[in-house]
Design a protein around this motif. Structure first.
Motif, PDB file in Angstrom:
ATOM      1  N   UNK A 257      86.739   7.625  92.283  1.00 13.92           N
ATOM      2  CA  UNK A 257      86.413   8.744  93.165  1.00 13.92           C
ATOM      3  C   UNK A 257      86.451   8.279  94.619  1.00 13.92           C
ATOM      4  N   UNK A 258      86.887   9.169  95.484  1.00 15.38           N
ATOM      5  CA  UNK A 258      86.974   8.836  96.898  1.00 15.38           C
ATOM      6  C   UNK A 258      85.578   8.596  97.447  1.00 15.38           C
ATOM      7  N   UNK A 259      85.439   7.562  98.283  1.00 14.52           N
ATOM      8  CA  UNK A 259      84.162   7.276  98.919  1.00 14.52           C
ATOM      9  C   UNK A 259      83.963   8.257 100.064  1.00 14.52           C
ATOM     10  N   UNK A 260      82.815   8.860 100.090  1.00 16.09           N
ATOM     11  CA  UNK A 260      82.501   9.778 101.167  1.00 16.09           C
ATOM     12  C   UNK A 260      81.906   8.992 102.326  1.00 16.09           C
ATOM     13  N   UNK A 261      82.266   9.342 103.568  1.00 14.78           N
ATOM     14  CA  UNK A 261      81.646   8.683 104.708  1.00 14.78           C
ATOM     15  C   UNK A 261      80.139   8.938 104.697  1.00 14.78           C
ATOM     16  N   UNK A 262      79.396   7.937 105.112  1.00 10.87           N
ATOM     17  CA  UNK A 262      77.943   8.046 105.136  1.00 10.87           C
ATOM     18  C   UNK A 262      77.516   8.413 106.547  1.00 10.87           C
ATOM     19  N   UNK A 263      76.761   9.488 106.674  1.00 10.99           N
ATOM     20  CA  UNK A 263      76.284   9.928 107.970  1.00 10.99           C
ATOM     21  C   UNK A 263      75.121   9.070 108.439  1.00 10.99           C
ATOM     22  N   UNK A 264      75.038   8.864 109.736  1.00  7.74           N
ATOM     23  CA  UNK A 264      73.927   8.099 110.307  1.00  7.74           C
ATOM     24  C   UNK A 264      72.695   8.981 110.517  1.00  7.74           C
ATOM     25  N   UNK A 265      72.820  10.262 110.315  1.00 13.01           N
ATOM     26  CA  UNK A 265      71.707  11.178 110.536  1.00 13.01           C
ATOM     27  C   UNK A 265      70.443  10.800 109.770  1.00 13.01           C
ATOM     28  N   UNK A 266      70.527  10.499 108.449  1.00 12.38           N
ATOM     29  CA  UNK A 266      69.301  10.181 107.730  1.00 12.38           C
ATOM     30  C   UNK A 266      68.706   8.826 108.123  1.00 12.38           C
ATOM     31  N   UNK A 267      69.413   8.043 108.912  1.00  9.56           N
ATOM     32  CA  UNK A 267      68.929   6.729 109.288  1.00  9.56           C
ATOM     33  C   UNK A 267      67.995   6.774 110.490  1.00  9.56           C
ATOM     34  N   UNK A 268      67.813   7.955 111.076  1.00 10.68           N
ATOM     35  CA  UNK A 268      66.921   8.102 112.207  1.00 10.68           C
ATOM     36  C   UNK A 268      65.519   8.364 111.671  1.00 10.68           C
ATOM     37  N   UNK A 269      64.569   7.584 112.159  1.00 15.19           N
ATOM     38  CA  UNK A 269      63.179   7.744 111.732  1.00 15.19           C
ATOM     39  C   UNK A 269      62.648   9.107 112.174  1.00 15.19           C
ATOM     40  N   UNK A 270      61.531   9.538 111.590  1.00 10.10           N
ATOM     41  CA  UNK A 270      60.961  10.840 111.929  1.00 10.10           C
ATOM     42  C   UNK A 270      60.527  10.901 113.381  1.00 10.10           C
ATOM     43  N   UNK A 271      60.118   9.770 113.954  1.00  6.21           N
ATOM     44  CA  UNK A 271      59.685   9.775 115.345  1.00  6.21           C
ATOM     45  C   UNK A 271      60.860   9.667 116.318  1.00  6.21           C
ATOM     46  N   UNK A 272      62.088   9.718 115.804  1.00 10.30           N
ATOM     47  CA  UNK A 272      63.275   9.695 116.638  1.00 10.30           C
ATOM     48  C   UNK A 272      63.811   8.300 116.894  1.00 10.30           C
ATOM     49  N   UNK A 273      63.105   7.266 116.462  1.00  7.77           N
ATOM     50  CA  UNK A 273      63.547   5.892 116.659  1.00  7.77           C
ATOM     51  C   UNK A 273      64.505   5.501 115.545  1.00  7.77           C
ATOM     52  N   UNK A 274      65.574   4.861 115.899  1.00  7.29           N
ATOM     53  CA  UNK A 274      66.566   4.421 114.924  1.00  7.29           C
ATOM     54  C   UNK A 274      66.313   2.964 114.568  1.00  7.29           C
ATOM     55  N   UNK A 275      66.511   2.622 113.299  1.00  7.11           N
ATOM     56  CA  UNK A 275      66.377   1.243 112.856  1.00  7.11           C
ATOM     57  C   UNK A 275      67.683   0.518 113.123  1.00  7.11           C
ATOM     58  N   UNK A 276      67.622  -0.688 113.648  1.00  8.13           N
ATOM     59  CA  UNK A 276      68.820  -1.478 113.929  1.00  8.13           C
ATOM     60  C   UNK A 276      68.738  -2.796 113.211  1.00  8.13           C
ATOM     61  N   UNK A 277      69.789  -3.305 112.580  1.00  9.92           N
ATOM     62  CA  UNK A 277      70.898  -2.518 112.055  1.00  9.92           C
ATOM     63  C   UNK A 277      70.406  -1.629 110.926  1.00  9.92           C
ATOM     64  N   UNK A 278      71.042  -0.515 110.747  1.00 13.87           N
ATOM     65  CA  UNK A 278      70.556   0.489 109.811  1.00 13.87           C
ATOM     66  C   UNK A 278      70.914   0.189 108.368  1.00 13.87           C
ATOM     67  N   UNK A 279      71.849  -0.720 108.122  1.00 12.81           N
ATOM     68  CA  UNK A 279      72.218  -1.102 106.757  1.00 12.81           C
ATOM     69  C   UNK A 279      72.409  -2.610 106.702  1.00 12.81           C
ATOM     70  N   UNK A 280      72.416  -3.150 105.516  1.00 16.15           N
ATOM     71  CA  UNK A 280      72.692  -4.576 105.356  1.00 16.15           C
ATOM     72  C   UNK A 280      74.117  -4.886 105.813  1.00 16.15           C
ATOM     73  N   UNK A 281      75.012  -3.934 105.626  1.00 15.75           N
ATOM     74  CA  UNK A 281      76.384  -4.092 106.110  1.00 15.75           C
ATOM     75  C   UNK A 281      76.441  -4.195 107.624  1.00 15.75           C
ATOM     76  N   UNK A 282      75.533  -3.493 108.302  1.00 17.62           N
ATOM     77  CA  UNK A 282      75.457  -3.596 109.755  1.00 17.62           C
ATOM     78  C   UNK A 282      75.062  -4.996 110.192  1.00 17.62           C
ATOM     79  N   UNK A 283      74.137  -5.606 109.465  1.00 17.43           N
ATOM     80  CA  UNK A 283      73.737  -6.984 109.769  1.00 17.43           C
ATOM     81  C   UNK A 283      74.898  -7.939 109.515  1.00 17.43           C
ATOM     82  N   UNK A 284      75.615  -7.741 108.421  1.00 21.02           N
ATOM     83  CA  UNK A 284      76.776  -8.585 108.142  1.00 21.02           C
ATOM     84  C   UNK A 284      77.866  -8.374 109.188  1.00 21.02           C
ATOM     85  N   UNK A 285      78.032  -7.145 109.638  1.00 24.99           N
ATOM     86  CA  UNK A 285      79.017  -6.844 110.681  1.00 24.99           C
ATOM     87  C   UNK A 285      78.693  -7.631 111.952  1.00 24.99           C
ATOM     88  N   UNK A 286      77.413  -7.647 112.319  1.00 21.73           N
ATOM     89  CA  UNK A 286      77.006  -8.405 113.498  1.00 21.73           C
ATOM     90  C   UNK A 286      77.250  -9.903 113.296  1.00 21.73           C
TER      91      UNK A 286
END
Length: 112
Positions: A5-34
Protein backbone atom coordinates in the motif's frame (compact mmCIF):
# COMPACT_ATOMS: atom_id res chain seq x y z
CA UNK A 1 2.55 -9.79 -7.65
CA UNK A 2 1.24 -8.05 -4.56
CA UNK A 3 1.69 -4.33 -4.27
CA UNK A 4 2.53 -2.60 -1.02
CA UNK A 5 0.00 0.00 0.00
CA UNK A 6 1.16 3.51 -0.76
CA UNK A 7 2.62 5.34 2.24
CA UNK A 8 0.62 8.38 3.13
CA UNK A 9 2.52 11.55 4.03
CA UNK A 10 2.44 12.22 7.75
CA UNK A 11 1.19 15.65 8.76
CA UNK A 12 3.09 17.65 11.36
CA UNK A 13 -0.18 19.00 12.76
CA UNK A 14 -0.62 16.34 15.48
CA UNK A 15 2.98 16.90 16.59
CA UNK A 16 2.15 20.31 18.05
CA UNK A 17 1.53 20.21 21.79
CA UNK A 18 -1.76 21.54 23.18
CA UNK A 19 -0.01 24.64 24.50
CA UNK A 20 1.23 25.42 20.97
CA UNK A 21 4.82 24.33 21.63
CA UNK A 22 6.32 21.90 19.15
CA UNK A 23 8.60 19.06 20.21
CA UNK A 24 11.98 19.02 18.44
CA UNK A 25 12.82 16.69 16.78
CA UNK A 26 9.28 15.44 16.50
CA UNK A 27 10.19 11.88 15.43
CA UNK A 28 13.10 9.51 15.88
CA UNK A 29 13.67 9.92 12.15
CA UNK A 30 14.11 13.64 12.74
CA UNK A 31 16.89 12.91 15.22
CA UNK A 32 18.54 10.54 12.75
CA UNK A 33 18.18 13.17 10.03
CA UNK A 34 20.04 15.66 12.21
CA UNK A 35 22.73 13.03 12.84
CA UNK A 36 23.09 12.44 9.08
CA UNK A 37 23.41 16.19 8.54
CA UNK A 38 26.10 16.36 11.24
CA UNK A 39 28.11 13.60 9.52
CA UNK A 40 27.74 15.41 6.18
CA UNK A 41 29.00 18.61 7.84
CA UNK A 42 32.02 16.70 9.19
CA UNK A 43 32.66 15.36 5.67
CA UNK A 44 32.48 18.84 4.17
CA UNK A 45 34.83 20.09 6.87
CA UNK A 46 37.31 17.35 6.02
CA UNK A 47 37.08 18.24 2.33
CA UNK A 48 37.84 21.90 3.08
CA UNK A 49 40.97 20.93 5.01
CA UNK A 50 42.38 19.22 1.94
CA UNK A 51 41.65 15.50 2.32
CA UNK A 52 38.86 15.38 -0.23
CA UNK A 53 38.75 11.58 -0.59
CA UNK A 54 38.22 11.04 3.12
CA UNK A 55 35.61 13.82 3.24
CA UNK A 56 33.69 12.34 0.32
CA UNK A 57 33.78 8.93 2.02
CA UNK A 58 32.22 10.47 5.13
CA UNK A 59 29.55 12.10 2.98
CA UNK A 60 28.87 8.82 1.14
CA UNK A 61 28.70 6.94 4.44
CA UNK A 62 26.09 9.42 5.70
CA UNK A 63 23.97 8.87 2.57
CA UNK A 64 24.20 5.09 2.86
CA UNK A 65 23.33 5.26 6.58
CA UNK A 66 20.33 7.44 5.72
CA UNK A 67 19.26 4.83 3.17
CA UNK A 68 19.44 2.05 5.74
CA UNK A 69 17.58 4.15 8.32
CA UNK A 70 14.86 4.97 5.78
CA UNK A 71 14.51 1.27 5.01
CA UNK A 72 14.07 0.19 8.64
CA UNK A 73 12.08 3.06 10.16
CA UNK A 74 8.29 2.97 9.89
CA UNK A 75 6.74 5.71 7.74
CA UNK A 76 5.33 7.56 10.74
CA UNK A 77 8.76 7.69 12.41
CA UNK A 78 10.93 8.46 9.38
CA UNK A 79 10.66 12.22 9.77
CA UNK A 80 12.52 14.19 7.11
CA UNK A 81 14.17 11.03 5.80
CA UNK A 82 10.82 10.28 4.15
CA UNK A 83 10.52 12.37 1.01
CA UNK A 84 9.06 9.93 -1.52
CA UNK A 85 8.03 6.31 -1.41
CA UNK A 86 10.28 4.19 0.82
CA UNK A 87 11.88 2.17 -1.98
CA UNK A 88 12.59 5.29 -4.05
CA UNK A 89 14.22 7.10 -1.10
CA UNK A 90 16.38 4.05 -0.36
CA UNK A 91 17.47 3.59 -3.97
CA UNK A 92 18.37 7.26 -4.45
CA UNK A 93 20.25 7.60 -1.16
CA UNK A 94 22.16 4.32 -1.54
CA UNK A 95 22.88 5.00 -5.22
CA UNK A 96 24.26 8.46 -4.54
CA UNK A 97 26.37 7.13 -1.66
CA UNK A 98 27.72 4.25 -3.73
CA UNK A 99 28.48 6.57 -6.65
CA UNK A 100 30.44 8.91 -4.38
CA UNK A 101 32.40 6.00 -2.91
CA UNK A 102 33.20 4.73 -6.41
CA UNK A 103 34.26 8.16 -7.64
CA UNK A 104 36.44 8.84 -4.60
CA UNK A 105 38.19 5.51 -5.12
CA UNK A 106 38.55 5.67 -8.91
CA UNK A 107 39.70 9.25 -9.57
CA UNK A 108 43.49 9.15 -9.92
CA UNK A 109 45.73 11.53 -8.00
CA UNK A 110 46.68 14.59 -10.00
CA UNK A 111 50.21 15.96 -10.07
CA UNK A 112 50.61 19.26 -8.30
Amino acid sequence: MSEEPEEEPVSAEPLVEEDGQRRYPSTIGGAFYLAVLAVVAVGIGIVTTGSWRLGIRWYAGALIAASVLRAVLPAKDAGMLAVRKRWWDCVLLAGAGAALLFLAASIPDQPM
